[in-house]
Design a protein around this motif. Structure first.
Motif, PDB file in Angstrom:
ATOM      1  N   GLU A  95       0.841  -1.198   0.000  1.00 32.69           N
ATOM      2  CA  GLU A  95       0.000   0.000   0.000  1.00 32.69           C
ATOM      3  C   GLU A  95       0.879   1.253   0.000  1.00 32.69           C
ATOM      4  O   GLU A  95       1.915   1.300   0.657  1.00 32.69           O
ATOM      5  N   VAL A  96       0.435   2.272  -0.724  1.00 34.09           N
ATOM      6  CA  VAL A  96       1.214   3.500  -0.880  1.00 34.09           C
ATOM      7  C   VAL A  96       1.114   4.362   0.373  1.00 34.09           C
ATOM      8  O   VAL A  96       0.035   4.544   0.943  1.00 34.09           O
ATOM      9  N   ARG A  97       2.271   4.909   0.792  1.00 32.74           N
ATOM     10  CA  ARG A  97       2.321   5.811   1.932  1.00 32.74           C
ATOM     11  C   ARG A  97       3.085   7.078   1.535  1.00 32.74           C
ATOM     12  O   ARG A  97       4.237   7.001   1.128  1.00 32.74           O
ATOM     13  N   TYR A  98       2.428   8.229   1.649  1.00 33.33           N
ATOM     14  CA  TYR A  98       3.069   9.508   1.336  1.00 33.33           C
ATOM     15  C   TYR A  98       3.697  10.071   2.614  1.00 33.33           C
ATOM     16  O   TYR A  98       3.069  10.095   3.669  1.00 33.33           O
ATOM     17  N   ASN A  99       4.921  10.542   2.520  1.00 33.60           N
ATOM     18  CA  ASN A  99       5.630  11.101   3.667  1.00 33.60           C
ATOM     19  C   ASN A  99       5.348  12.599   3.740  1.00 33.60           C
ATOM     20  O   ASN A  99       5.814  13.359   2.880  1.00 33.60           O
ATOM     21  N   PRO A 100       4.597  13.060   4.761  1.00 32.17           N
ATOM     22  CA  PRO A 100       4.221  14.480   4.817  1.00 32.17           C
ATOM     23  C   PRO A 100       5.408  15.427   5.024  1.00 32.17           C
ATOM     24  O   PRO A 100       5.270  16.632   4.814  1.00 32.17           O
ATOM     25  N   ASP A 101       6.568  14.902   5.417  1.00 33.34           N
ATOM     26  CA  ASP A 101       7.740  15.771   5.523  1.00 33.34           C
ATOM     27  C   ASP A 101       8.210  16.248   4.150  1.00 33.34           C
ATOM     28  O   ASP A 101       8.972  17.221   4.062  1.00 33.34           O
ATOM     29  N   TYR A 102       7.771  15.553   3.102  1.00 34.59           N
ATOM     30  CA  TYR A 102       8.108  15.968   1.733  1.00 34.59           C
ATOM     31  C   TYR A 102       6.857  16.383   0.967  1.00 34.59           C
ATOM     32  O   TYR A 102       6.801  17.480   0.405  1.00 34.59           O
ATOM     33  N   PHE A 103       5.858  15.515   0.918  1.00 34.78           N
ATOM     34  CA  PHE A 103       4.622  15.819   0.193  1.00 34.78           C
ATOM     35  C   PHE A 103       3.501  16.023   1.215  1.00 34.78           C
ATOM     36  O   PHE A 103       2.986  15.056   1.785  1.00 34.78           O
ATOM     37  N   SER A 104       3.146  17.281   1.451  1.00 37.64           N
ATOM     38  CA  SER A 104       2.121  17.570   2.454  1.00 37.64           C
ATOM     39  C   SER A 104       0.716  17.267   1.946  1.00 37.64           C
ATOM     40  O   SER A 104      -0.216  17.095   2.730  1.00 37.64           O
ATOM     41  N   ASP A 105       0.565  17.185   0.618  1.00 37.50           N
ATOM     42  CA  ASP A 105      -0.747  16.837   0.050  1.00 37.50           C
ATOM     43  C   ASP A 105      -0.533  16.235  -1.340  1.00 37.50           C
ATOM     44  O   ASP A 105       0.364  16.669  -2.084  1.00 37.50           O
ATOM     45  N   VAL A 106      -1.345  15.236  -1.655  1.00 34.11           N
ATOM     46  CA  VAL A 106      -1.275  14.580  -2.964  1.00 34.11           C
ATOM     47  C   VAL A 106      -2.689  14.426  -3.495  1.00 34.11           C
ATOM     48  O   VAL A 106      -3.567  13.875  -2.815  1.00 34.11           O
ATOM     49  N   LYS A 107      -2.923  14.932  -4.695  1.00 30.51           N
ATOM     50  CA  LYS A 107      -4.241  14.792  -5.311  1.00 30.51           C
ATOM     51  C   LYS A 107      -4.080  14.165  -6.690  1.00 30.51           C
ATOM     52  O   LYS A 107      -3.235  14.589  -7.487  1.00 30.51           O
ATOM     53  N   VAL A 108      -4.895  13.145  -6.968  1.00 34.85           N
ATOM     54  CA  VAL A 108      -4.862  12.448  -8.252  1.00 34.85           C
ATOM     55  C   VAL A 108      -6.241  12.559  -8.891  1.00 34.85           C
ATOM     56  O   VAL A 108      -7.258  12.284  -8.240  1.00 34.85           O
ATOM     57  N   SER A 109      -6.282  12.974 -10.141  1.00 37.17           N
ATOM     58  CA  SER A 109      -7.554  13.086 -10.855  1.00 37.17           C
ATOM     59  C   SER A 109      -7.381  12.628 -12.293  1.00 37.17           C
ATOM     60  O   SER A 109      -6.259  12.535 -12.798  1.00 37.17           O
ATOM     61  N   VAL A 110      -8.491  12.313 -12.941  1.00 36.52           N
ATOM     62  CA  VAL A 110      -8.483  11.922 -14.349  1.00 36.52           C
ATOM     63  C   VAL A 110      -9.469  12.817 -15.093  1.00 36.52           C
ATOM     64  O   VAL A 110     -10.648  12.899 -14.726  1.00 36.52           O
ATOM     65  N   GLY A 112     -10.742  13.691 -19.017  1.00 41.71           N
ATOM     66  CA  GLY A 112     -10.692  13.339 -20.429  1.00 41.71           C
ATOM     67  C   GLY A 112      -9.819  12.131 -20.709  1.00 41.71           C
ATOM     68  O   GLY A 112      -9.201  12.049 -21.778  1.00 41.71           O
ATOM     69  N   GLY A 113      -9.734  11.238 -19.743  1.00 36.74           N
ATOM     70  CA  GLY A 113      -8.949  10.024 -19.923  1.00 36.74           C
ATOM     71  C   GLY A 113      -7.486  10.158 -19.568  1.00 36.74           C
ATOM     72  O   GLY A 113      -6.739   9.179 -19.611  1.00 36.74           O
ATOM     73  N   ASP A 114      -7.067  11.400 -19.219  1.00 38.09           N
ATOM     74  CA  ASP A 114      -5.666  11.625 -18.858  1.00 38.09           C
ATOM     75  C   ASP A 114      -5.544  11.946 -17.360  1.00 38.09           C
ATOM     76  O   ASP A 114      -6.360  12.676 -16.800  1.00 38.09           O
ATOM     77  N   GLN A 115      -4.518  11.409 -16.767  1.00 38.40           N
ATOM     78  CA  GLN A 115      -4.316  11.544 -15.325  1.00 38.40           C
ATOM     79  C   GLN A 115      -3.512  12.797 -14.992  1.00 38.40           C
ATOM     80  O   GLN A 115      -2.593  13.177 -15.724  1.00 38.40           O
ATOM     81  N   LYS A 116      -3.884  13.416 -13.870  1.00 43.66           N
ATOM     82  CA  LYS A 116      -3.128  14.553 -13.344  1.00 43.66           C
ATOM     83  C   LYS A 116      -2.832  14.302 -11.874  1.00 43.66           C
ATOM     84  O   LYS A 116      -3.714  13.907 -11.112  1.00 43.66           O
ATOM     85  N   VAL A 117      -1.578  14.500 -11.499  1.00 43.32           N
ATOM     86  CA  VAL A 117      -1.167  14.353 -10.101  1.00 43.32           C
ATOM     87  C   VAL A 117      -0.629  15.702  -9.631  1.00 43.32           C
ATOM     88  O   VAL A 117       0.257  16.281 -10.263  1.00 43.32           O
ATOM     89  N   VAL A 118      -1.182  16.183  -8.534  1.00 39.18           N
ATOM     90  CA  VAL A 118      -0.723  17.448  -7.958  1.00 39.18           C
ATOM     91  C   VAL A 118      -0.023  17.142  -6.632  1.00 39.18           C
ATOM     92  O   VAL A 118      -0.643  16.661  -5.686  1.00 39.18           O
ATOM     93  N   LEU A 119       1.276  17.415  -6.596  1.00 37.44           N
ATOM     94  CA  LEU A 119       2.070  17.214  -5.392  1.00 37.44           C
ATOM     95  C   LEU A 119       2.298  18.558  -4.723  1.00 37.44           C
ATOM     96  O   LEU A 119       2.900  19.459  -5.316  1.00 37.44           O
ATOM     97  N   THR A 120       1.804  18.708  -3.504  1.00 33.31           N
ATOM     98  CA  THR A 120       2.086  19.900  -2.726  1.00 33.31           C
ATOM     99  C   THR A 120       3.249  19.568  -1.796  1.00 33.31           C
ATOM    100  O   THR A 120       3.169  18.637  -0.987  1.00 33.31           O
ATOM    101  N   ILE A 121       4.331  20.304  -1.940  1.00 38.09           N
ATOM    102  CA  ILE A 121       5.580  20.000  -1.238  1.00 38.09           C
ATOM    103  C   ILE A 121       5.640  20.770   0.073  1.00 38.09           C
ATOM    104  O   ILE A 121       5.258  21.952   0.135  1.00 38.09           O
ATOM    105  N   ASN A 122       6.100  20.104   1.116  1.00 37.44           N
ATOM    106  CA  ASN A 122       6.204  20.709   2.442  1.00 37.44           C
ATOM    107  C   ASN A 122       6.945  22.046   2.369  1.00 37.44           C
ATOM    108  O   ASN A 122       8.020  22.145   1.760  1.00 37.44           O
TER     109      ASN A 122
END
Length: 553
Positions: A95-110, A112-122
């Motif tokens: 299972e995936v675990r995001y480390n908040p010391d680096y990525f304080s927020d992660v959002k994944v969306s699709v 029109g069939g294409d994926q977008k990942v938004v990484l908010t960095i600490n």
């Protein structure tokens, strides 16, 4: 590291194992349905660990210390993780675990069939040289690994190629990653990342050769001493770290030969050691103040065939050799005295304890020396007076490169020679120094060799091209074809992970019919550890964060 994986990072096999396709891994009737998926590492919460102490194991730096580089190894990945970002990790089961010391927020969306990942960095995240960790580090990591510049000797490029862009979000501390289609395994691409300076091509390829660059690192620890003379490494707490401080005062690697490691542990010089065979396990069991921790292993060791060598360029010869190898017999050699059994591995991508696993080896290969003899006859290899086959005046002699000189290495080489001789193949065993291993495999200076890969993440289908593409820099065999490469790469466009795995299994069965790689075994992960040492042992896909490794209160 490659991200995620070094996914399959090459390591020297300490021995051999087995696998024919239709045989068992241990004594008849005792083989379990799947390899062990158990973890055993004394998991302990951070607040239950004492502040202080040293953790010492055997280890050193490899020639190439950049884990994104094609020559990066498992050891390089482990050393890197002690002074660089561990931004995304996985649980033992994947299972995936995001480390908040680096990525304080992660959002994944699709869309029109294409994926977008938004990484908010600490906001506090910064490299040791003062450079803010921001969207440019994510972009630089992508650019170095996406294959657009062939001067980069990157380990794996295909998944990065699916990214169409990395841009700035609402501010510098946000990276917006856009994909063509959907990529379910995207976390494996950014488990760690590069300083923009480290991502420049010359630095990517050469800066980490037998060197550390703590100024480009980030994390709870940094380099205290990197001794190129002894090979020893010491990591110390990083005063520039913004997160929970490391529980340990020091993390030490001591450069020791395999044969010296058990004695060093028994003498109290090491805090944990790997039990590589029955003899070492026997010596380690029952030592006062220690305990054995054993579980499953995300390794697969394979017999590699150099399809570019003179004799093994003939696919009929490769197939006949594979049909002559009794993998179950090799497994008995490897696991003798370990109280361990597993089914013969059927894939170089997934493990039998994982969802989606299929025994692809059995689908294309059956153990059968008599069949092998007939196929060699048909290919024009005729037995001579000494039983060894010949064609066009040349005997069927194949080199086997034995890396190391341990009893298991010798036993495996002897068993392979004994299996091939009745079929008319002479195996010429060539001993090599473990220090030369990287050059041997990267420059393909072998006919047959055993090597292992460790999956650093659970997304096995993602490494189909790295494993089997004919133009993959990580491919040791030189086998494959442009036509098969197209089928392999098409699997990366499948959005549904289950469907992608099913497609990868189907293509792997085709790739295995090049008869250039024979999965042999996984084996257990077994360690002897001083009692009280927490978050160390058999972790499967889990890599404990450095600050959480330490001693119980």
């Amino acid at each position: 590291m490659p991200v995620a994986l070094i996914a399959a990072i090459s390591v020297t096999a300490t021995a051999c194992e087995s696998s024919s396709g239709d045989g068992a891994g241990t004594e008849a009737g005792s083989t379990p349905a799947a390899a062990s998926g158990a973890a055993d590492y004394h998991p302990t919460p951070y607040d239950k660990l004492k502040d202080g102490g040293t953790y010492t194991t055997a280890g050193t730096f490899d020639d190439q210390g950049n884990p994104f580089h094609v020559n990066g190894t498992l050891q390089a990945t482990r050393v890197w993780a002690w002074y660089n970002a561990n931004a995304i990790t996985f649980s033992p089961t994947g299972e995936v675990r995001y480390n908040p010391d680096y990525f304080s927020d992660v959002k994944v969306s699709v869309e029109g069939g294409d994926q977008k990942v938004v990484l908010t960095i600490n906001e506090k995240a910064v490299f040791n040289d003062g450079t803010p960790i921001d969207w440019t580090a994510i972009k630089a990591t992508w650019k170095a690994n996406n294959g657009s510049d062939e001067d980069y000797a990157a380990s794996t490029t295909d998944q990065y190629r699916q990214i169409t862009g990395v841009g700035r979000g609402k501010n510098d501390k946000q990276a917006v990653i856009t994909f063509k289609g959907v990529n379910a395994s995207w976390p494996s691409l950014f488990t760690t990342f590069l300083h923009p300076k480290a991502a420049k091509v010359d630095n990517f390829n050469k800066a980490y050769v037998k060197k550390a660059h703590p100024e480009w690192g980030a994390g709870p620890y940094t380099v205290g001493k990197w001794d190129t003379h002894s090979g020893n490494i010491t990591f110390v707490r990083n005063p520039k770290w913004w997160g929970r401080k490391g529980r340990l005062v020091k993390r030490v690697y001591v450069n020791l030969e395999q044969t010296a490691q058990v004695n060093a542990f028994k003498n109290g010089q090491l805090d944990s050691v790997t039990a590589v065979d029955a003899e070492s396990l026997k010596q380690l069991k029952g030592l006062k103040g220690t305990e054995i921790r054993s579980g499953g292993s995300p390794f697969v060791y394979s017999l590699y065939f150099n399809a570019k060598s003179a004799v093994l360029g003939d696919k009929a010869v490769r197939k006949a050799i594979q049909e002559s190898v009794d993998r179950s017999q090799l497994a008995k050699i490897q696991f003798q005295g370990l109280d361990y059994g597993e089914p013969l591995p059927g894939s170089a991508l997934l493990y039998s304890f994982q969802k989606g696993y299929a025994d692809n080896v059995s689908a294309v290969l059956k153990y059968g020396p008599d069949r092998a003899k007939k196929e060699l006859d048909a290919a024009g290899w005729k037995p001579g007076s000494d039983g060894i086959r010949a064609k066009d005046g040349k005997q069927l002699e194949v080199g086997y490169t034995m890396v190391g000189d341990e009893p298991l290495d010798k036993a495996t080489a002897g068993a392979l020679a004994a299996m091939l001789k009745p079929v008319g193949v002479r195996l010429s065993v060539k001993k090599a120094d473990p220090a030369d291993w990287a050059g041997i495999v990267n420059e393909r200076k072998f006919d047959l060799i055993i090597s292992g890969n460790r999956s650093m993440d659970p997304f096995g289908a993602r490494y189909l091209c790295e494993t089997y593409c004919s133009d993959s820099d990580s491919g040791l065999t030189g086998a494959g074809s442009p036509e098969l490469d197209k089928e392999i790469r098409a699997t990366s466009d499948i959005a549904d992970p289950d469907k992608q795995t099913a497609a990868a299994n189907k293509v792997e069965r085709k790739a295995l019919q090049d008869y250039a790689r024979l999965p042999l075994y996984s084996g257990p992960s077994t360690y002897s550890v001083k009692k009280g040492l927490a978050n160390v042992g058999a972790t499967i896909f889990y890599n404990p964060l450095p600050e959480t490794v330490g001693w119980e209160k």
